[in-house]
Motif scaffolding. Structure first.
Motif, PDB file in Angstrom:
ATOM      1  N   HIS A   1       0.864  -1.175   0.000  1.00 10.82           N
ATOM      2  CA  HIS A   1       0.000   0.000   0.000  1.00 10.82           C
ATOM      3  C   HIS A   1       0.904   1.229   0.000  1.00 10.82           C
ATOM      4  O   HIS A   1       2.123   1.100   0.062  1.00 10.82           O
TER       5      HIS A   1
ATOM      6  N   GLU B   1      -1.177   3.212  -3.848  1.00  8.47           N
ATOM      7  CA  GLU B   1      -0.580   2.088  -4.582  1.00  8.47           C
ATOM      8  C   GLU B   1      -1.700   1.095  -4.836  1.00  8.47           C
ATOM      9  O   GLU B   1      -2.367   0.664  -3.888  1.00  8.47           O
ATOM     10  N   TYR B   2      -1.911   0.736  -6.095  1.00  7.83           N
ATOM     11  CA  TYR B   2      -3.028  -0.153  -6.403  1.00  7.83           C
ATOM     12  C   TYR B   2      -2.888  -1.460  -5.624  1.00  7.83           C
ATOM     13  O   TYR B   2      -1.897  -2.166  -5.748  1.00  7.83           O
TER      14      TYR B   2
ATOM     15  N   HIS C   1      -9.129  -0.680  -3.597  1.00  9.70           N
ATOM     16  CA  HIS C   1      -8.020   0.272  -3.441  1.00  9.70           C
ATOM     17  C   HIS C   1      -8.519   1.713  -3.393  1.00  9.70           C
ATOM     18  O   HIS C   1      -8.107   2.500  -2.546  1.00  9.70           O
TER      19      HIS C   1
ATOM     20  N   MET D   1      -9.768   2.867  -0.086  1.00  9.50           N
ATOM     21  CA  MET D   1      -8.863   2.775   1.061  1.00  9.50           C
ATOM     22  C   MET D   1      -8.401   4.188   1.435  1.00  9.50           C
ATOM     23  O   MET D   1      -7.244   4.548   1.267  1.00  9.50           O
TER      24      MET D   1
HETATM   25 CU1  CUA Z   1      -4.082   0.004  -0.260  1.00  9.48          CU
HETATM   26 CU2  CUA Z   1      -4.246   0.791  -2.501  1.00  9.48          CU
END
Ligand code: CUA
Length: 312
Positions: A143, A180-181, A186, A189
């Motif tokens: 992440h 960050e995928y 995602h 998040m």
């Molecule tokens: Cu955790 Cu994108």
């Protein structure tokens, strides 16, 4: 939080104006040379377009011209290099007095733990005007912890700690993103950073404080997993270990930081302390990310014990 469209997020940390200044400098240099080249292209295309009269005679290479368009860009890139390196080093060196907060990323949320044990999910409360250092790890995939208003972003990796520091300058609420995928959710998040006046922050912290600090919980784990059996007498002592320099069996030396402690717990054979046998079992896969963080919090709490004052 930021509402509506704005070209730049608010500048809400000590580093933010400096990052923006460097960014504007890069944009200005790039825009200036782009314009210069385009004007030259248009001018030369018109000036030397094909005409009926004969072309002007070929000019010889001018050494001064060659040197100037080599040396000037070189000097400009050196300025960029020096400036950004200074800023990068500043951003990657947390002040000694920074308050330390643990962050664990997982699909798809941020788990936060304050030094007194107060826990939050997808929210981080911090005081204004005080450096904060985040010690971050992930319990699954990669992440990235991103606070646009602070101009800071750091990848959060499984199996190791990464760190990020900042000092907020303006109370308020700011966006937190995962940059960050990391799978299906995602984009969800996200969270918020709540920057409070110090007094309000202390009140908030006292209001959510649990009975036990992470260090205390770590001490219990230390007993549960039987660590005391060796680290009490036969094995390397934990007292005053954090931050000290450790001599290893292969003759090298390491500083006992969070990363070293983590590795020594999950994979003790990687770095064996000089004078000891590699008999400690590996705890890889046996401890959750939270448990590792707590054990390390406990070991860190013993740092004053070296002076013989505090009693673990
Ligand atoms: Cu955790 Cu994108």
């Amino acid at each position: 939080m930021d509402q509506g469209f704005r070209l730049f997020p608010k500048e809400a940390s000590t580093i933010a104006p400096q990052v923006d200044l460097l960014y504007f400098f890069l944009v200005a240099v790039t825009a200036f040379f782009t314009l210069l080249i385009f004007v030259a292209i248009v001018y030369l295309a018109l000036r030397y377009r094909r005409k009926s009269e004969a072309m002007p005679p070929e000019t010889k290479t001018d050494l001064r011209l060659e040197l100037s368009w080599t040396i000037i860009p070189f000097l400009i890139t050196l300025v960029m290099f020096g400036w950004s390196t200074r800023l990068f080093l500043k951003m990657s060196t947390p002040p000694k007095n920074a308050m330390e907060i643990h962050v664990i990323g997982k699909q798809w949320m941020w788990k936060i733990e304050h030094p007194n044990g107060a826990r939050e999910i997808n929210e981080l409360h911090i005081p204004v005007g005080r450096p904060v250092r985040l010690i971050m790890s992930s319990q699954d995939v990669i992440h990235s912890f991103f606070i646009p208003a602070f101009r800071v972003k750091q990848d959060v990796l499984p199996g190791r700690f990464s760190s990020l520091w900042f000092e907020a300058t303006t109370p308020g609420e700011y966006h937190l993103f995962c940059a960050e995928y990391c799978g299906t959710d995602h984009s969800r998040m996200t969270g918020r950073i709540v920057v409070m006046e110090p007094a309000k922050f202390e009140a908030w912290l006292a209001g959510v404080a649990p009975d036990e600090t992470p260090a205390k919980q770590g001490e219990k784990l230390f007993t549960t997993y039987g660590c005391m059996a060796c680290h009490g007498e036969r094995g390397p002592t934990m007292a005053g270990l954090y931050g000290s320099t450790v001599s290893l069996a292969d003759g090298s030396k390491v500083v006992a930081d969070e990363q070293y402690l983590r590795e020594s717990i999950v994979n003790p054979a990687a770095k064996v302390v000089a004078g000891f046998e590699p008999i400690m079992p590996a705890f890889q896969g046996q401890l959750s990310e939270e448990q590792i963080v707590r054990l390390i919090a406990y070991i860190k709490s013993l740092r004053t014990a070296a002076g013989g004052e505090a009693n673990p």
